[in-house]
Design a protein around this motif. Sequence first.
Motif, PDB file in Angstrom:
ATOM      1  N   LEU A  49       0.904  -1.288  -0.178  1.00 45.61           N
ATOM      2  CA  LEU A  49       0.007  -0.011  -0.070  1.00 45.61           C
ATOM      3  C   LEU A  49       0.830   1.084  -0.021  1.00 45.61           C
ATOM      4  O   LEU A  49       0.226   2.187  -0.965  1.00 45.61           O
ATOM      5  CB  LEU A  49      -1.024   0.038   1.654  1.00 45.61           C
ATOM      6  N   GLY A  52       2.732   1.614  -3.529  1.00 47.55           N
ATOM      7  CA  GLY A  52       1.396   1.797  -4.522  1.00 47.55           C
ATOM      8  C   GLY A  52       1.110   0.681  -5.212  1.00 47.55           C
ATOM      9  O   GLY A  52       0.734   1.087  -6.197  1.00 47.55           O
ATOM     10  N   GLU A  55      -4.155  -1.979  -3.927  1.00 50.29           N
ATOM     11  CA  GLU A  55      -4.946  -1.002  -4.003  1.00 50.29           C
ATOM     12  C   GLU A  55      -6.696  -1.998  -3.193  1.00 50.29           C
ATOM     13  O   GLU A  55      -6.987  -1.523  -2.951  1.00 50.29           O
ATOM     14  CB  GLU A  55      -5.055   0.217  -4.147  1.00 50.29           C
ATOM     15  N   THR A  56      -6.075  -3.146  -3.895  1.00 51.04           N
ATOM     16  CA  THR A  56      -7.754  -3.367  -3.725  1.00 51.04           C
ATOM     17  C   THR A  56      -7.560  -5.336  -3.307  1.00 51.04           C
ATOM     18  O   THR A  56      -5.788  -5.672  -2.867  1.00 51.04           O
ATOM     19  CB  THR A  56      -8.454  -4.839  -5.398  1.00 51.04           C
ATOM     20  N   ARG A  86     -11.414   1.378   3.898  1.00 46.66           N
ATOM     21  CA  ARG A  86     -11.260   0.923   2.448  1.00 46.66           C
ATOM     22  C   ARG A  86     -12.120   2.273   2.048  1.00 46.66           C
ATOM     23  O   ARG A  86     -13.400   3.021   2.707  1.00 46.66           O
ATOM     24  CB  ARG A  86     -12.473   0.203   3.075  1.00 46.66           C
ATOM     25  N   ASP A  89     -14.486   1.814  -4.381  1.00 44.72           N
ATOM     26  CA  ASP A  89     -14.103   1.455  -6.018  1.00 44.72           C
ATOM     27  C   ASP A  89     -15.226   2.295  -7.236  1.00 44.72           C
ATOM     28  O   ASP A  89     -16.105   2.743  -7.321  1.00 44.72           O
ATOM     29  CB  ASP A  89     -13.760   0.560  -6.754  1.00 44.72           C
ATOM     30  N   ARG A  97     -11.076   0.661  -2.303  1.00 45.98           N
ATOM     31  CA  ARG A  97      -9.686   0.969  -3.017  1.00 45.98           C
ATOM     32  C   ARG A  97      -9.046   0.410  -1.328  1.00 45.98           C
ATOM     33  O   ARG A  97     -10.332   0.869  -0.351  1.00 45.98           O
ATOM     34  CB  ARG A  97      -9.787   1.964  -3.180  1.00 45.98           C
ATOM     35  N   SER A  99      -6.277   1.447   1.619  1.00 48.37           N
ATOM     36  CA  SER A  99      -5.429   2.808   1.962  1.00 48.37           C
ATOM     37  C   SER A  99      -4.730   2.366   3.548  1.00 48.37           C
ATOM     38  O   SER A  99      -5.270   2.247   3.857  1.00 48.37           O
ATOM     39  CB  SER A  99      -5.339   4.262   0.878  1.00 48.37           C
TER      40      SER A  99
END
Length: 151
Positions: A49, A52, A55-56, A86, A89, A97, A99
């Motif tokens: 995360l 990058g 992200e799922t 979360r 999306d 998504r 993060s």
Amino acid sequence: MQQRKTNPDILSTPGHLISLAARAFARLSEARLKPLGFGIGYLPVLVALEEGRAETQRDLARFARIEQPSMAQMLVRMERDGLIQRTPDPADGRSSRISLTDTARARLPEACAELFRGNGEAMAGFSDEEAAQFIALLGRLIENLERLTKE
């Protein structure tokens, strides 16, 4: 009753020795990460995360090389612990998504430093060349094992 003798060579196989080393590394890492609110299993997710790379949930499971149900359970714990968040999306209403929270971002550098310190201590007595060779050999071993388990 006759006692059965165990082949002592079994205890010297790479698989057995690597398993022992992995469990010892896990215990060491867990002890050092627990005060920071992290588990050792969280680190691949946190790093993915942070960098990058994913992200799922599906991407994270693939990155961490664990099954989707296990990843789902881990993400629930990480969300409970305030490490991830979360958001829906926008491209797929069924997906989220994922993060890092500010808390996770703040603690991650110290967690990584602890892991590197522990690894360095575990490799005490190895020259830089030996450590590099050991890492390269483990990488080749993992590639072989992954190939064998896919066949």
